[in-house]
Write a protein that holds these residues in place. Sequence first.
Motif, short mmCIF file in Angstrom:
data_model
loop_
_atom_site.label_atom_id
_atom_site.label_comp_id
_atom_site.label_asym_id
_atom_site.label_seq_id
_atom_site.Cartn_x
_atom_site.Cartn_y
_atom_site.Cartn_z
N VAL A 526 2.43 -1.16 -13.52
CA VAL A 526 0.53 -1.85 -13.31
C VAL A 526 0.26 -2.44 -14.38
O VAL A 526 -0.42 -3.53 -14.30
CB VAL A 526 0.09 -0.60 -13.00
CG1 VAL A 526 -1.52 -0.87 -13.11
CG2 VAL A 526 0.06 -0.01 -11.71
N LYS A 529 1.48 -5.66 -15.07
CA LYS A 529 1.06 -7.22 -13.85
C LYS A 529 -0.58 -7.47 -13.98
O LYS A 529 -0.83 -8.95 -14.43
CB LYS A 529 0.55 -6.27 -12.59
CG LYS A 529 2.33 -6.26 -11.71
CD LYS A 529 1.84 -5.27 -10.36
CE LYS A 529 3.33 -5.34 -9.11
NZ LYS A 529 4.41 -4.73 -10.16
N LEU A 548 -5.03 -10.67 -9.45
CA LEU A 548 -5.16 -9.06 -9.85
C LEU A 548 -5.65 -8.74 -7.91
O LEU A 548 -4.92 -7.31 -7.07
CB LEU A 548 -6.21 -8.36 -10.87
CG LEU A 548 -5.42 -8.61 -11.84
CD1 LEU A 548 -7.01 -8.39 -12.87
CD2 LEU A 548 -4.88 -7.61 -11.66
N ALA A 552 -3.03 -5.50 -6.09
CA ALA A 552 -3.54 -4.39 -4.98
C ALA A 552 -3.56 -4.83 -4.40
O ALA A 552 -3.16 -3.71 -3.47
CB ALA A 552 -5.53 -4.16 -5.46
N LEU A 575 -5.95 -0.59 -8.29
CA LEU A 575 -4.96 -0.81 -8.95
C LEU A 575 -4.15 0.66 -9.97
O LEU A 575 -2.83 0.49 -9.80
CB LEU A 575 -5.08 -1.56 -10.88
CG LEU A 575 -5.22 -2.69 -9.34
CD1 LEU A 575 -5.42 -4.32 -11.25
CD2 LEU A 575 -3.83 -3.83 -9.01
#
Length: 651
Positions: A526, A529, A548, A552, A575
Amino acid sequence: MNKIDISKLFFTIGLTCFPLLGFAAEPLKQAGKTTLYQRVLSTPSCQLKSNFTDSKGKSVPAFSRYYVYERKYENNQKWLKVGPDSFGKTIGWINDSCAIDWNMQMTLVFTNPVDREPLLFFKDKADLTKIVDAENPETLLKPIRDALKSNKSVSQVLAQEPKEYVDFKSNFYLLPILQGEEVMNGQGFYERVLEVASLSKQDELVKKGSSNSQSNDKASNQTPFNAAIVFVIDSTISMDPYISRTREAVKRVYKKIEKEHLQDQVKFGLVSFRSSLKTSKKLEFVSKIFVDPNQVKSKDSFLKASASLKQAKVSTAYFAEDAFAGINQALNEINWDNFSARYIILITDASAIPGDDKLSSTKMDAAQLRLEAQHKGVAIYALHLKTANGIKDHPIAKAQYSDLTFNDFIHKSLYYPVNAGNVQQFGQKVDLLAEALSTQVKLAYKGEVSVGSALNSKDENADMIKDALLLSKAMQLAYLGDTKGAKAPTVFKAWIADKDFVKPTIPTAEPRILLTKSQLSDLSDVVSKIANAANDGLISADDMFSQLRSVAAAMGQDPSKLKSDSVTKIADLGLLGEYLDNIPYKSDVTGLDQDAWKSMSGLEQEKFIRNLNSKIRYYQKCNADVDRWISLSEGSDPRENVYPIPLEMLP
């Protein structure tokens, strides 16, 4: 031959075979959670029974973590069907009355008590709060402290922390956080009031009659107090005068300790660093151990082994050098286990190449190396030579080395600048530092305790010497704690404050979150990302948050919810895993929104991304470190082993 309905046959086989396929039961979920299971900790009175109707059961190790698979209410008693992990394996029933709910998998770690009073465990929150709220807590504390020093019981206090340092790494203990809140104390500082439970793993050994013998064996086998002082020195162009002066300082100290026959108690080492060989093979090395403190025997052997170290003959590509390579090699390729007190003294005139630079050999930054040093019990000093040529580099180096040298024993950085890179001033500092550390080893070895007269000195180096003496005392407390097998006090539920009552800037305990491999892997993924989205956000903040939201949605978040006006921060996107919910820490990442990102300068945004990448590298290092994973219950699947992550490493 009778005809058979094939569809009915398959249906029958399916029903018959489902139990054989091993579809494991799942633990009960925590209220309001979709991924977090109910967990409990056993207490010393717990008995594991094959059926809750059994009259007798088997004792289980206290503070074993169990997952709850079923809850039953029988004969006015609550029973829990438990398993050691979340993979469907159940082992029996325990009574709910002997178990503690542990929904937030966090524990506390004692800080070194060198510059504070021992932490107190209060029976009731009200008694603790009364002291926290007081403008002059000393008045309320004095009768309590006086009674405890006289070995008298105090009705409000269940226990107090040992005087010696309890090392979480060598003598693992759980101090689980059950609940807590952040408050402002009577002196205007924020601190946390926490309900905890406590039981040292060694208390299990006491019941079996083996702890005393183990502690005695440990004490009898303990080597006398000794120290390793390893210089990690820059050897790029212009460093020859400082290399020579460092050798001279070691030579002077050796003369004194050999005169007192203490050469076996203080050992010196020498590591040097330059920069990447990708830019020039003529640099010869990135980092190299010239003297290993485990192998040096005397002043002459140190000088002989270090004689070949000279400054480089060619320039490096950057003004910054790979100082982190030298620190990393000193931490990981020198065996520190043979020494009670452990010191690194970094000497350089330049900043360090950051971990995300193509020329970094370690891919690590100051924060990861600081945590590695803490894990190994090594204190790092930095003598920063602020030469005229590096004036633009000075703020960068100061920030890096202040972070690198922050010491969790004395709660301050051990960063000391040398103005203008003055060789004479440098020589004075390195002489004083080496002598102060070795003198404290001598006193500890002889059983003396002294902080010397330097504490009242008005000399410009007084702060450095004061820090050195305080740190030496902390090292002695850690050594004594290890020798005596100091452990967390045997108390049960109690209330504590995470800051010292009288010195509210000094923490008494620091939190760690215990993550499984899958949780750590998920966290790393995560954060990667988020870092990738932030890179896109350098061009357009809209692109960052749009990406983002897509991430999600791919993770299963409701797309309609993600478009809501209330979803403005990274934390709102869902997230991060539920295991980070309600964790008591403040985050620059989760609190970031689109407007805040737009308002940041380019340099601030780049720093934000570097910080994320630095944490990812830390997660990768933790994941690969097989020795530091901890099992919290007998018979649990290794996938449920946990790693204690400091809160500062969370996104």
